[in-house]
Scaffold this motif. Structure first.
Motif, PDB file in Angstrom:
ATOM      1  N   TYR A   1      11.918  18.691  -4.624  1.00 34.64           N
ATOM      2  CA  TYR A   1      11.140  19.883  -4.490  1.00 34.64           C
ATOM      3  C   TYR A   1      10.499  19.945  -3.074  1.00 34.64           C
ATOM      4  O   TYR A   1      10.232  18.724  -2.584  1.00 34.64           O
ATOM      5  N   GLN A   2      10.139  21.182  -2.500  1.00 25.74           N
ATOM      6  CA  GLN A   2       9.128  21.077  -1.301  1.00 25.74           C
ATOM      7  C   GLN A   2       8.231  21.834  -1.483  1.00 25.74           C
ATOM      8  O   GLN A   2       8.069  22.831  -2.469  1.00 25.74           O
ATOM      9  N   ASN A   3       6.952  21.367  -1.057  1.00 23.96           N
ATOM     10  CA  ASN A   3       5.867  22.113  -1.457  1.00 23.96           C
ATOM     11  C   ASN A   3       5.050  23.129  -0.142  1.00 23.96           C
ATOM     12  O   ASN A   3       5.566  22.847   0.953  1.00 23.96           O
TER      13      ASN A   3
ATOM     14  N   GLU B   1     -12.971  26.960  -3.892  1.00 26.60           N
ATOM     15  CA  GLU B   1     -13.192  25.692  -3.883  1.00 26.60           C
ATOM     16  C   GLU B   1     -12.009  24.970  -4.560  1.00 26.60           C
ATOM     17  O   GLU B   1     -11.776  23.544  -4.611  1.00 26.60           O
ATOM     18  N   GLU B   2     -11.310  25.628  -5.519  1.00 27.70           N
ATOM     19  CA  GLU B   2     -10.279  24.889  -6.421  1.00 27.70           C
ATOM     20  C   GLU B   2      -8.953  24.942  -5.751  1.00 27.70           C
ATOM     21  O   GLU B   2      -7.859  24.282  -6.277  1.00 27.70           O
ATOM     22  N   ARG B   3      -8.725  25.796  -4.581  1.00 29.64           N
ATOM     23  CA  ARG B   3      -7.378  26.382  -4.217  1.00 29.64           C
ATOM     24  C   ARG B   3      -6.579  25.054  -3.519  1.00 29.64           C
ATOM     25  O   ARG B   3      -5.405  24.740  -3.669  1.00 29.64           O
ATOM     26  N   LYS B   4      -7.440  23.792  -3.110  1.00 36.48           N
ATOM     27  CA  LYS B   4      -6.549  22.898  -2.479  1.00 36.48           C
ATOM     28  C   LYS B   4      -6.003  21.954  -3.739  1.00 36.48           C
ATOM     29  O   LYS B   4      -5.164  21.251  -3.325  1.00 36.48           O
ATOM     30  N   THR B   5      -6.477  22.200  -4.876  1.00 32.92           N
ATOM     31  CA  THR B   5      -5.766  21.668  -5.699  1.00 32.92           C
ATOM     32  C   THR B   5      -4.514  22.077  -6.561  1.00 32.92           C
ATOM     33  O   THR B   5      -3.804  21.748  -7.522  1.00 32.92           O
ATOM     34  N   TYR B   6      -3.941  23.146  -5.868  1.00 40.34           N
ATOM     35  CA  TYR B   6      -2.689  23.863  -6.130  1.00 40.34           C
ATOM     36  C   TYR B   6      -1.888  24.162  -5.143  1.00 40.34           C
ATOM     37  O   TYR B   6      -2.289  24.350  -3.948  1.00 40.34           O
ATOM     38  N   GLU B   7      -0.574  24.114  -5.334  1.00 42.09           N
ATOM     39  CA  GLU B   7       0.468  24.303  -4.408  1.00 42.09           C
ATOM     40  C   GLU B   7       1.748  24.942  -5.013  1.00 42.09           C
ATOM     41  O   GLU B   7       1.838  24.757  -6.253  1.00 42.09           O
TER      42      GLU B   7
ATOM     43  N   VAL C   1      -1.991  19.704  -8.470  1.00 42.67           N
ATOM     44  CA  VAL C   1      -1.956  18.463  -7.748  1.00 42.67           C
ATOM     45  C   VAL C   1      -2.829  17.487  -9.018  1.00 42.67           C
ATOM     46  O   VAL C   1      -4.074  17.911  -9.238  1.00 42.67           O
ATOM     47  N   LYS C   2      -2.204  16.355  -9.369  1.00 42.12           N
ATOM     48  CA  LYS C   2      -2.829  15.529 -10.156  1.00 42.12           C
ATOM     49  C   LYS C   2      -3.398  14.055  -9.532  1.00 42.12           C
ATOM     50  O   LYS C   2      -4.532  13.857  -9.882  1.00 42.12           O
ATOM     51  N   VAL C   3      -2.637  13.698  -8.555  1.00 46.49           N
ATOM     52  CA  VAL C   3      -2.850  12.715  -7.806  1.00 46.49           C
ATOM     53  C   VAL C   3      -2.372  12.886  -6.470  1.00 46.49           C
ATOM     54  O   VAL C   3      -1.594  13.588  -6.126  1.00 46.49           O
ATOM     55  N   ASP C   4      -3.613  12.371  -5.352  1.00 47.77           N
ATOM     56  CA  ASP C   4      -3.114  12.507  -3.769  1.00 47.77           C
ATOM     57  C   ASP C   4      -4.076  11.305  -3.235  1.00 47.77           C
ATOM     58  O   ASP C   4      -5.084  11.596  -2.880  1.00 47.77           O
ATOM     59  N   ALA C   5      -3.459  10.224  -3.360  1.00 50.94           N
ATOM     60  CA  ALA C   5      -4.223   9.124  -2.868  1.00 50.94           C
ATOM     61  C   ALA C   5      -3.589   7.910  -2.649  1.00 50.94           C
ATOM     62  O   ALA C   5      -2.445   7.646  -2.961  1.00 50.94           O
TER      63      ALA C   5
ATOM     64  N   THR D   1       0.739  -1.190   0.076  1.00 47.05           N
ATOM     65  CA  THR D   1      -0.142   0.049  -0.019  1.00 47.05           C
ATOM     66  C   THR D   1       0.783   1.441   0.079  1.00 47.05           C
ATOM     67  O   THR D   1       1.612   1.616   0.640  1.00 47.05           O
ATOM     68  N   MET D   2       0.839   2.226  -0.825  1.00 43.99           N
ATOM     69  CA  MET D   2       1.470   3.376  -1.152  1.00 43.99           C
ATOM     70  C   MET D   2       0.765   4.407  -1.283  1.00 43.99           C
ATOM     71  O   MET D   2      -0.574   4.321  -2.173  1.00 43.99           O
ATOM     72  N   HIS D   3       1.007   5.655  -0.776  1.00 39.73           N
ATOM     73  CA  HIS D   3       0.528   6.897  -0.930  1.00 39.73           C
ATOM     74  C   HIS D   3       1.346   7.652  -2.074  1.00 39.73           C
ATOM     75  O   HIS D   3       2.395   7.627  -1.893  1.00 39.73           O
ATOM     76  N   ILE D   4       0.447   8.041  -3.080  1.00 40.41           N
ATOM     77  CA  ILE D   4       1.133   8.816  -4.185  1.00 40.41           C
ATOM     78  C   ILE D   4       0.626  10.171  -4.372  1.00 40.41           C
ATOM     79  O   ILE D   4      -0.586  10.314  -4.258  1.00 40.41           O
ATOM     80  N   LYS D   5       1.286  11.295  -4.378  1.00 36.59           N
ATOM     81  CA  LYS D   5       1.151  12.528  -4.714  1.00 36.59           C
ATOM     82  C   LYS D   5       1.845  13.020  -5.882  1.00 36.59           C
ATOM     83  O   LYS D   5       3.169  12.876  -5.767  1.00 36.59           O
ATOM     84  N   SER D   6       1.331  13.562  -6.867  1.00 31.26           N
ATOM     85  CA  SER D   6       1.940  14.126  -7.938  1.00 31.26           C
ATOM     86  C   SER D   6       1.453  15.290  -8.471  1.00 31.26           C
ATOM     87  O   SER D   6       0.269  15.499  -8.160  1.00 31.26           O
ATOM     88  N   TYR D   7       2.102  16.012  -9.292  1.00 23.95           N
ATOM     89  CA  TYR D   7       1.995  17.477  -9.777  1.00 23.95           C
ATOM     90  C   TYR D   7       2.102  17.620 -11.196  1.00 23.95           C
ATOM     91  O   TYR D   7       3.225  16.939 -11.734  1.00 23.95           O
TER      92      TYR D   7
END
Length: 285
Positions: A235-237, A253-259, A182-186, A145-151
């Motif tokens: 990178y650091q986010n 409502e869209e700000r959480k998808t940008y970093e 953010v493309k994936v965060d799951a 099981t892996m958590h992946i976050k991508s941008y």
């Protein structure tokens, strides 16, 4: 006029026959290729497919849709046992739970066009946020099981809006901060379908965090190369709310998808140990 019509009909008939012959030859070639691949081990099949897929590509050049489907299909069939991997192997355990566990990279193959390898992560192992400049990357989580976050870099702004700021309030930071989406965060559970990221889309910058012991099969085309300028950048986010830029306005409502992402040195606690793959042998033709 009759002669002209007969000549035209004959040429049309010859063209149709030529097309039918070409289609037959192409179909036979595809069947022969599939038959040859079926007789190979899964690892060898992957190597042969990569040779074909990346033969005419290069930095920033994405394989054709047909080649992408071909490689995804081969990757999709590979299982952990095909590569002699088990979660109880030493690569997936840690002797010092309080420290950041080391990660093992099993090198399978590398040339100018592509590389193949397996990342072995113990529980809590982290591959920090990093990029893949000019690369098309295929990955498959074999188990765990892996958590992946991508941008991806944010490009949905008009040209006069520069999504780049300097964090003047933090004196120790001098490099630019750039806006990313953010493309994936799951979390993902292996084995799962292979994924693909492109040079400028699909989550070119990502990080992995192992929830349990994990193994990830990676194919890079082309691979990293410092002499050719394809460096691995870390990178650091930062949350979107940390900084603001004139001309950039994103709905609440869209700000959480940008970093905001900022380049950083390779993390000091990152330990990646390279070892040669010892599973079923890959034969170069």
């Amino acid at each position: 006029m009759g002669i002209g019509r007969n000549l035209s009909e004959r040429k049309g008939r010859e063209l149709r026959e030529l097309r039918e012959e070409t289609n037959t030859t192409t179909n036979k070639s595809r069947k022969n290729r599939r038959h040859r691949l079926r007789k190979m081990s899964p690892g060898q099949r992957l190597f042969q497919t990569c040779n074909e897929v990346f033969a005419s590509t290069g930095p920033g050049i994405v394989p054709s849709p047909q080649h992408i489907e071909m490689l995804l299909s081969v990757l999709g069939e590979i299982k952990q046992e095909d590569l002699d991997l088990r979660p109880d192997m030493p690569y997936f355990s840690t002797k010092t739970p309080r420290r950041t566990p080391k990660i093992t990279y099993l090198h399978i193959y590398k040339c100018e066009q592509f590389s193949m390898g397996i990342f072995c992560l113990p529980p809590s192992g982290v591959i920090p946020l990093h990029n893949h400049p000019g690369m098309t990357v295929f990955s498959k989580l074999l188990f765990g099981t892996m958590h992946i976050k991508s941008y991806d870099w944010a490009v949905d702004f008009s040209p006069h809006m520069s999504p780049m700021v300097k964090p003047s309030e933090i004196a120790s930071q001098t490099s630019d901060i750039r806006l990313a989406k953010v493309k994936v965060d799951a979390e993902f559970n292996g084995p799962c379908d292979p994924s693909i990221l492109y040079p400028a889309d699909g989550g070119n910058m990502h990080w992995f965090t192992a929830v349990t012991a994990c193994a990830v099969l990676d194919v890079l085309g082309p691979p990293y190369s410092d002499p050719d300028g394809r460096h691995c950048t870390y990178y650091q986010n930062f949350p979107f709310s940390n900084y603001s830029v004139d001309g950039i306005s994103i709905p609440e409502e869209e700000r959480k998808t940008y970093e905001w992402l900022q380049e950083m040195d390779e993390p000091e606690n990152l330990q990646v140990v390279g070892k040669m793959y010892e599973g079923p042998k890959i034969v170069e033709n």
